[in-house]
Write a protein that holds these residues in place. Structure first.
Motif, PDB file in Angstrom:
ATOM      1  N   ASN A  52       8.871 -12.237  -3.765  1.00  0.00           N
ATOM      2  CA  ASN A  52       9.106 -11.258  -2.708  1.00  0.00           C
ATOM      3  C   ASN A  52       9.467  -9.898  -3.303  1.00  0.00           C
ATOM      4  N   ARG A  53      10.374  -9.911  -4.264  1.00  0.00           N
ATOM      5  CA  ARG A  53      10.809  -8.652  -4.876  1.00  0.00           C
ATOM      6  C   ARG A  53       9.673  -7.971  -5.626  1.00  0.00           C
ATOM      7  N   SER A  54       8.918  -8.725  -6.400  1.00  0.00           N
ATOM      8  CA  SER A  54       7.841  -8.100  -7.176  1.00  0.00           C
ATOM      9  C   SER A  54       6.751  -7.557  -6.260  1.00  0.00           C
ATOM     10  N   GLY A  55       6.459  -8.254  -5.161  1.00  0.00           N
ATOM     11  CA  GLY A  55       5.480  -7.748  -4.201  1.00  0.00           C
ATOM     12  C   GLY A  55       5.923  -6.443  -3.576  1.00  0.00           C
ATOM     13  N   GLY A  59       4.164  -2.641  -3.957  1.00  0.00           N
ATOM     14  CA  GLY A  59       3.849  -1.810  -2.794  1.00  0.00           C
ATOM     15  C   GLY A  59       4.491  -0.435  -2.868  1.00  0.00           C
ATOM     16  N   ILE A  60       5.758  -0.392  -3.265  1.00  0.00           N
ATOM     17  CA  ILE A  60       6.463   0.882  -3.413  1.00  0.00           C
ATOM     18  C   ILE A  60       5.774   1.729  -4.477  1.00  0.00           C
ATOM     19  N   ASP A  90       4.786  -8.175   7.982  1.00  0.00           N
ATOM     20  CA  ASP A  90       4.419  -9.108   6.916  1.00  0.00           C
ATOM     21  C   ASP A  90       5.227  -8.880   5.642  1.00  0.00           C
ATOM     22  N   MET A  91       6.308  -8.109   5.741  1.00  0.00           N
ATOM     23  CA  MET A  91       7.199  -7.809   4.618  1.00  0.00           C
ATOM     24  C   MET A  91       6.519  -6.990   3.518  1.00  0.00           C
ATOM     25  N   ASN A  92       5.557  -6.146   3.892  1.00  0.00           N
ATOM     26  CA  ASN A  92       4.943  -5.220   2.953  1.00  0.00           C
ATOM     27  C   ASN A  92       5.746  -3.932   2.941  1.00  0.00           C
ATOM     28  N   ALA A  93       5.977  -3.378   1.753  1.00  0.00           N
ATOM     29  CA  ALA A  93       6.778  -2.169   1.609  1.00  0.00           C
ATOM     30  C   ALA A  93       5.976  -0.924   1.970  1.00  0.00           C
ATOM     31  N   ARG A  94       6.625  -0.022   2.699  1.00  0.00           N
ATOM     32  CA  ARG A  94       6.013   1.247   3.094  1.00  0.00           C
ATOM     33  C   ARG A  94       7.028   2.353   2.828  1.00  0.00           C
ATOM     34  N   VAL A  95       6.665   3.314   2.023  1.00  0.00           N
ATOM     35  CA  VAL A  95       7.536   4.443   1.681  1.00  0.00           C
ATOM     36  C   VAL A  95       7.577   5.412   2.855  1.00  0.00           C
ATOM     37  N   CYS A  96       8.768   5.884   3.194  1.00  0.00           N
ATOM     38  CA  CYS A  96       8.902   6.833   4.302  1.00  0.00           C
ATOM     39  C   CYS A  96       9.785   8.000   3.893  1.00  0.00           C
ATOM     40  N   ASP A  97       9.995   8.903   4.822  1.00  0.00           N
ATOM     41  CA  ASP A  97      10.900  10.034   4.680  1.00  0.00           C
ATOM     42  C   ASP A  97      10.523  10.946   3.522  1.00  0.00           C
ATOM     43  N   PHE A  98       9.234  11.284   3.452  1.00  0.00           N
ATOM     44  CA  PHE A  98       8.833  12.255   2.440  1.00  0.00           C
ATOM     45  C   PHE A  98       8.606  13.627   3.059  1.00  0.00           C
ATOM     46  N   GLY A  99       9.262  13.888   4.186  1.00  0.00           N
ATOM     47  CA  GLY A  99       9.189  15.189   4.834  1.00  0.00           C
ATOM     48  C   GLY A  99       9.887  16.288   4.038  1.00  0.00           C
ATOM     49  N   LEU A 100      10.850  15.932   3.183  1.00  0.00           N
ATOM     50  CA  LEU A 100      11.532  16.909   2.335  1.00  0.00           C
ATOM     51  C   LEU A 100      10.849  17.046   0.984  1.00  0.00           C
TER      52      LEU A 100
END
Length: 126
Positions: A52-55, A59-60, A90-100
């Motif tokens: 889980n962690r490596s997946g 993704g990150i 599905d527990m896939n990582a998605r990066v957010c908050d790149f507005g800054l």
């Protein structure tokens, strides 16, 4: 520019509100919560599994690599932390908050910035 960025490991901007004293960015809803919820909250047992962690880390990494090298203009996130990583159903990582984030144009390619953006005390590696 933020509304044009599309990648499977980035949270998509759906819209915005700009009224007199209200400025709001509206992103897609991700039901899995944040990575911080799983690392430090009541769901942390799920993070005991190395797969889980490596997946999540893969993704990150893919999301950040797209921002840094695949988008035009290139974007440096400037505030990567576990509360800015959201999880889909599905527990896939998605990066957010790149507005800054900082847009990196060719003339900036060798420039180093030490100006703090985002979370107080955070300084991105770039």
């Amino acid at each position: 520019m933020l509304s044009r960025i599309r990648h499977q490991n980035l949270v998509c901007l759906e819209g915005f509100c700009y009224e007199s004293k209200q400025q709001i960015l509206v992103y897609e809803y991700l039901p899995g919560g944040s990575l911080a919820d799983y690392l430090y909250g009541m769901y942390n047992a799920i993070m005991d599994d190395w797969m889980n962690r490596s997946g999540l880390l893969i993704g990150i990494s893919k999301g950040l690599e797209y921002l840094h090298n695949g988008s035009d203009p290139r974007i440096i996130h400037r505030d990567v932390k576990c509360s800015n990583i959201l999880l889909d159903k599905d527990m896939n990582a998605r990066v957010c908050d790149f507005g800054l984030s900082k847009q990196l144009v060719q003339s900036d390619a060798s420039h180093v910035t030490t100006v703090v953006k985002g979370t107080a005390g955070y300084l991105d590696p770039e």
